[in-house]
Scaffold this active site. Structure first.
Site, PDB file in Angstrom:
ATOM      1  N   ASP A   1       1.075  -1.019   0.213  1.00 55.58           N
ATOM      2  CA  ASP A   1      -0.178  -0.165   0.158  1.00 55.58           C
ATOM      3  C   ASP A   1       0.713   1.049   0.593  1.00 55.58           C
ATOM      4  O   ASP A   1       1.504   1.637   0.995  1.00 55.58           O
ATOM      5  CB  ASP A   1      -0.678   0.125   1.425  1.00 55.58           C
ATOM      6  CG  ASP A   1      -1.873  -0.736   1.161  1.00 55.58           C
ATOM      7  OD1 ASP A   1      -2.652  -1.594   0.114  1.00 55.58           O
ATOM      8  OD2 ASP A   1      -2.771  -1.257   2.197  1.00 55.58           O
TER       9      ASP A   1
ATOM     10  N   ASN B   1      -4.326  -8.541   4.266  1.00 54.71           N
ATOM     11  CA  ASN B   1      -4.879  -7.582   5.117  1.00 54.71           C
ATOM     12  C   ASN B   1      -6.262  -8.976   6.155  1.00 54.71           C
ATOM     13  O   ASN B   1      -5.757  -8.910   7.539  1.00 54.71           O
ATOM     14  CB  ASN B   1      -5.873  -7.165   5.149  1.00 54.71           C
ATOM     15  CG  ASN B   1      -4.966  -5.458   4.266  1.00 54.71           C
ATOM     16  OD1 ASN B   1      -4.064  -5.516   4.777  1.00 54.71           O
ATOM     17  ND2 ASN B   1      -5.881  -4.940   3.910  1.00 54.71           N
TER      18      ASN B   1
ATOM     19  N   ASP C   1     -11.239  -5.628   5.271  1.00 60.74           N
ATOM     20  CA  ASP C   1     -11.364  -6.457   5.633  1.00 60.74           C
ATOM     21  C   ASP C   1     -10.732  -6.996   7.212  1.00 60.74           C
ATOM     22  O   ASP C   1     -10.951  -7.949   6.823  1.00 60.74           O
ATOM     23  CB  ASP C   1      -9.915  -5.794   5.311  1.00 60.74           C
ATOM     24  CG  ASP C   1     -10.063  -5.630   4.036  1.00 60.74           C
ATOM     25  OD1 ASP C   1     -10.588  -6.022   3.221  1.00 60.74           O
ATOM     26  OD2 ASP C   1      -8.833  -4.468   3.685  1.00 60.74           O
TER      27      ASP C   1
ATOM     28  N   SER D   1     -10.164   0.278  14.325  1.00 62.57           N
ATOM     29  CA  SER D   1      -9.188   0.460  13.138  1.00 62.57           C
ATOM     30  C   SER D   1      -9.244   1.352  12.468  1.00 62.57           C
ATOM     31  O   SER D   1      -8.545   2.083  12.169  1.00 62.57           O
ATOM     32  CB  SER D   1      -9.513  -1.046  11.746  1.00 62.57           C
ATOM     33  OG  SER D   1     -10.235  -0.834  10.874  1.00 62.57           O
TER      34      SER D   1
ATOM     35  N   GLY E   1      -3.152   4.322   8.443  1.00 64.93           N
ATOM     36  CA  GLY E   1      -2.895   2.204   7.480  1.00 64.93           C
ATOM     37  C   GLY E   1      -3.605   1.264   7.619  1.00 64.93           C
ATOM     38  O   GLY E   1      -5.236   1.025   7.618  1.00 64.93           O
TER      39      GLY E   1
HETATM   40  O1  RIB Z   1      -9.181  -3.214   1.537  1.00 65.47           O
HETATM   41  C1  RIB Z   1      -8.043  -2.432   1.592  1.00 65.47           C
HETATM   42  C2  RIB Z   1      -7.221  -3.314   0.766  1.00 65.47           C
HETATM   43  O2  RIB Z   1      -7.642  -2.584  -0.376  1.00 65.47           O
HETATM   44  C3  RIB Z   1      -5.874  -2.271   0.559  1.00 65.47           C
HETATM   45  O3  RIB Z   1      -5.143  -2.927   1.729  1.00 65.47           O
HETATM   46  C4  RIB Z   1      -5.371  -2.471  -0.643  1.00 65.47           C
HETATM   47  O4  RIB Z   1      -4.105  -2.678  -0.800  1.00 65.47           O
HETATM   48  C5  RIB Z   1      -6.059  -3.066  -1.412  1.00 65.47           C
HETATM   49  O5  RIB Z   1      -6.335  -4.259  -1.838  1.00 65.47           O
END
Ligand code: RIB
Length: 310
Positions: free
Chosen positions: A20, A50, A256, A286, A291
């Site tokens: 990211d 994630n 996530d 979160s 981040g």
């Molecule tokens: O859902 C967030 C994620 O979406 C980020 O970490 C980015 O890498 C994309 O996959």
């Protein structure tokens, strides 16, 4: 075949890793415009990675099936997953560039993400099926749409054959291939993804939620950001779980966090309502930190949340 002693079950994540590249900015630029951002942060992401990290923090045994490139980003991503105790034996190194995700975050925490999947496209059905077959005590398989749908469909089909539940986070939004939908037990879209699945319907409409669940043949949980989560129960009633009021700093990865904690909850034997509460608590924390994986609650905090939800 490997097993784990974990009482918290074993989750297989069939999914992506990304690096990211996050710019924090007062506003996003117009076409043709250059603006000065406030801050930059590089971090580990990818919806699959994630969710794997979140599930591991909650206490599940986690194996990841995926693909990284033969570059330094790929090595960094593998090391990062390993640092959370995630089994990376089925994350393949393939020629080319690892996946990256340029992300813009505005002061209210909203994000805009472009993914460039790169090596993630190299995950094959055979690789994914092999990962399923390698885990003796498999509890749940979870996937997203940042690796080829054919790979996820093949893994899910093998899981279904073994009686293992499958959970699909259909993100980023895309039309679902029938082969994948047919072996999906749970669908967890956000509002945007729900609307794509439901032909433009909105998730504030209970009838649309029920119709979508019936049409897809899958249990449906829709994440609604600050409005919480909507669940279509087995008997077709819709339960809405309001989110705690928090001051969002960065919403990247909140979905996530929800999905990873939810599947870890199911794997540990929680009922679906308790697993939803666990997911909401982890996602809610979160968004208060910047981040993606760096914003997730610590393992110690996750244990506190888990015992409160159990
Ligand atoms: O859902 C967030 C994620 O979406 C980020 O970490 C980015 O890498 C994309 O996959």
């Amino acid at each position: 075949m490997v097993g784990s002693d974990s009482k918290a079950g074993h989750v297989l994540v069939v999914g992506s890793t990304m690096i990211d590249l996050v710019a924090y900015t007062q506003r996003v630029p117009e076409a043709g415009e250059t603006i000065v951002g406030d801050r930059f942060q590089m971090g580990f992401g990818g919806k699959g990675a994630n969710q794997a990290v979140m599930a591991s923090l909650v206490g599940a045994g986690v194996t990841m099936a995926g693909a990284v490139g033969d570059d330094s980003y790929g090595q960094m991503a593998l090391q990062n997953l390993g640092s959370f105790g995630i089994d990376t034996g089925h994350v393949h190194v393939v020629p080319g560039a690892s996946g990256v995700a340029p992300i813009w975050v505005e002061p209210d925490g909203t994000n805009r993400i472009i993914i460039v999947p790169g090596a993630n496209e190299g995950l094959t059905a055979a690789m994914a099926v092999d990962a399923v077959g390698s885990i003796a005590d498999l509890s749940v398989v979870v996937g997203q749409l940042e690796v080829p749908q054919a790979a996820t469909a093949a893994a899910f089909a093998e899981a279904v054959r073994r009686g293992v539940p499958t959970v699909l986070n259909p993100a980023p939004a895309a039309a679902l291939e029938p082969d994948l939908l047919g072996v999906t037990d749970w669908l967890i879209p956000n509002e945007v993804e729900f609307s794509v699945l439901a032909g433009g319907a909105q998730p504030d409409d209970d009838a649309a939620l029920v119709a979508c669940s019936q049409h897809t043949g899958a249990r449906l949980l829709v994440t609604l950001g600050g409005d919480g989560v909507a669940l279509v129960e087995v008997d077709g009633t819709v339960s809405r779980f309001p989110a705690d009021l928090v001051e969002p700093v960065d919403t990247t990865g909140a979905g996530d966090a929800f999905v990873g904690a939810f599947v870890a909850g199911l794997a540990s034997g929680l009922d679906e309502m308790a697993a939803v509460r666990l997911g909401m608590a982890c996602a809610g924390e979160s968004v208060t930190r910047p981040g993606t994986q760096t914003s997730f609650p610590s393992g110690e905090r996750c244990r506190e949340i888990l015992s409160a939800c159990s």
